[in-house]
Design an enzyme around this catalytic site. Structure first.
Site, PDB file in Angstrom:
ATOM      1  N   HIS A  42       2.268   3.184 -10.691  1.00  0.00           N
ATOM      2  CA  HIS A  42       1.495   4.588 -10.404  1.00  0.00           C
ATOM      3  C   HIS A  42       2.515   5.518  -9.789  1.00  0.00           C
ATOM      4  O   HIS A  42       3.558   4.862  -9.205  1.00  0.00           O
ATOM      5  CB  HIS A  42       0.282   4.395  -9.558  1.00  0.00           C
ATOM      6  CG  HIS A  42       0.454   3.945  -8.255  1.00  0.00           C
ATOM      7  ND1 HIS A  42       0.733   2.604  -7.885  1.00  0.00           N
ATOM      8  CD2 HIS A  42       0.606   4.692  -7.058  1.00  0.00           C
ATOM      9  CE1 HIS A  42       1.038   2.440  -6.401  1.00  0.00           C
ATOM     10  NE2 HIS A  42       0.815   3.679  -6.112  1.00  0.00           N
ATOM     11  N   HIS A  48       5.856   3.619  -8.972  1.00  0.00           N
ATOM     12  CA  HIS A  48       6.316   2.495  -8.024  1.00  0.00           C
ATOM     13  C   HIS A  48       5.198   1.549  -8.056  1.00  0.00           C
ATOM     14  O   HIS A  48       4.138   1.464  -8.753  1.00  0.00           O
ATOM     15  CB  HIS A  48       6.501   2.910  -6.701  1.00  0.00           C
ATOM     16  CG  HIS A  48       5.377   3.634  -5.907  1.00  0.00           C
ATOM     17  ND1 HIS A  48       5.276   5.060  -6.071  1.00  0.00           N
ATOM     18  CD2 HIS A  48       4.299   3.055  -5.176  1.00  0.00           C
ATOM     19  CE1 HIS A  48       4.143   5.364  -5.524  1.00  0.00           C
ATOM     20  NE2 HIS A  48       3.511   4.423  -5.068  1.00  0.00           N
ATOM     21  N   ASP A  97       2.082   8.439  -6.919  1.00  0.00           N
ATOM     22  CA  ASP A  97       0.834   8.673  -5.969  1.00  0.00           C
ATOM     23  C   ASP A  97       0.015   9.928  -6.176  1.00  0.00           C
ATOM     24  O   ASP A  97       0.892  10.877  -6.606  1.00  0.00           O
ATOM     25  CB  ASP A  97       1.658   8.985  -4.559  1.00  0.00           C
ATOM     26  CG  ASP A  97       1.989   7.456  -4.137  1.00  0.00           C
ATOM     27  OD1 ASP A  97       1.558   6.396  -4.334  1.00  0.00           O
ATOM     28  OD2 ASP A  97       3.000   7.618  -3.141  1.00  0.00           O
ATOM     29  N   ARG A 125       2.359   5.482   5.415  1.00  0.00           N
ATOM     30  CA  ARG A 125       2.741   6.264   4.471  1.00  0.00           C
ATOM     31  C   ARG A 125       2.435   7.823   4.886  1.00  0.00           C
ATOM     32  O   ARG A 125       1.323   8.065   5.297  1.00  0.00           O
ATOM     33  CB  ARG A 125       2.001   5.999   3.254  1.00  0.00           C
ATOM     34  CG  ARG A 125       2.911   6.976   2.070  1.00  0.00           C
ATOM     35  CD  ARG A 125       2.373   6.686   0.861  1.00  0.00           C
ATOM     36  NE  ARG A 125       1.298   7.694   0.534  1.00  0.00           N
ATOM     37  CZ  ARG A 125       0.198   7.427  -0.456  1.00  0.00           C
ATOM     38  NH1 ARG A 125       0.322   6.543  -1.299  1.00  0.00           N
ATOM     39  NH2 ARG A 125      -0.813   8.123  -0.684  1.00  0.00           N
TER      40      ARG A 125
END
Ligand SMILES: [Fe+2]
Length: 319
Positions: free
Chosen positions: A104, A260, A106, A275
């Site tokens: 995917h 990723h 983000d 994150r």
């Protein structure tokens, strides 16, 4: 008369990890006080290599992580998942459902999805738990011409609300409930061009990944087949890099030019990463058409977490 000694900084070292994606940057202590030349060197390496890695950044905490992020742009909270610190930090904690073992990009279910993600490793399992990144610019460039022409003319609908139980049978019932209650608390549907023109490099990149629901104008079966062909070019091993985390590592990726995948193979060992995402702009296709939010009518203000330090007990499977 006083003289000021010139501030000397040694240029960071950039070493490639893979042929098409990934580089390690050394000689930098990340934080909010980096000088302009170092920030420019990091940004340049990031745009060229798509994901850059830093070892030994254990000194970072949520505040300095955010301060460093501000050197790359404006931090943004996740549209639905409460932050871990009441500000911008998203906790990706396996113990709380934070697994991302699907390819995917983000937050592609909103139009202006993040430009950069900055991930910091706090707790790393003794084995497994690697992350893979794929270069969606080289994936596009490597397509046979008929597929490039097809992709140039497609648009795809991305959503955060799909049948997780059907797509991911390994999820527990509780994980599926969390997906509905937290991650998909507001259903977003956004139509993106399948090929966007990168606003900084001018490269064409593929905009696909796990949030794609269907391709505009195609039925479910055709959508799945065409997405599968294009996605297979993104995921080719030659187009990827795999990172074996150590505690204190930081990875920064250009979220406009990568996908990723977090490998879920560390058994019951804990794995915790933090994150911060940096604001992006609305994608533009090769025909100049921009991405369009289909539902809701506007992106609501992000739901920040409550009191500082309050941890979310529901980090979703894909973030
Ligand atoms: Fe992710």
């Amino acid at each position: 008369m006083t003289s000021v000694a010139p501030r000397t900084t040694s240029a960071p070292t950039v070493e490639k990890v893979g042929g098409r994606i990934g580089a390690v940057i050394s000689g930098v202590r990340l934080g909010g006080g980096l000088d302009e030349a170092t920030v420019a060197a990091i940004r340049s390496a990031l745009l060229e290599h798509k994901v850059v890695f830093f070892r030994d950044q254990q000194h970072l905490d949520p505040e300095s992580h955010e301060e460093f992020g501000r050197l790359l742009g404006e931090p943004v909270a996740h549209p639905t998942v409460p932050s871990a610190d009441g500000r911008y930090t998203l906790s990706i904690d396996k113990e709380h459902g934070g697994r991302a073992n699907q390819w995917h990009t983000d937050v592609t279910f909103v139009p202006a999805y993040p430009a950069f993600s900055i991930l910091r490793a706090e707790v790393i399992p003794p084995y497994g738990g690697n992350t893979l990144w794929a270069n969606t610019a080289t994936a596009y460039a490597g397509l046979p011409e008929p597929l490039r022409i097809l992709a140039d003319n497609l648009r795809g609908v991305h959503t955060n609300n799909f049948d997780y139980a059907a797509v991911r049978p390994e999820l527990t019932e509780r994980d599926v409930e969390r997906q509905a209650a937290v991650f998909a608390a507001v259903t977003f549907r956004t139509e993106h061009p399948v090929v966007r023109v990168h606003p900084e490099t001018g490269e064409r990149t593929l905009v696909l990944g796990n949030f794609v629901q269907r391709l505009s104008g195609l039925g479910a079966r055709d959508s799945q087949a065409v997405v599968g062909i294009l996605q297979s070019h993104i995921e080719r091993p030659e187009n990827t890099v795999r990172w074996q985390w150590r505690t204190g590592d930081v990875a920064i990726w250009d979220n406009r030019a990568t996908q990723h995948y977090g490998v879920d193979d560390s058994d019951e060992h804990p794995r915790v990463l933090r994150r911060i995402t940096i604001d992006g702009d609305v994608p533009v296709g090769v025909d100049g058409r921009r991405s369009v939010l289909l539902t809701p009518r506007s992106v609501p203000a992000p739901a920040h977490g409550g009191a500082s330090g309050e941890s979310t007990d529901g980090t979703p499977a894909e973030v």
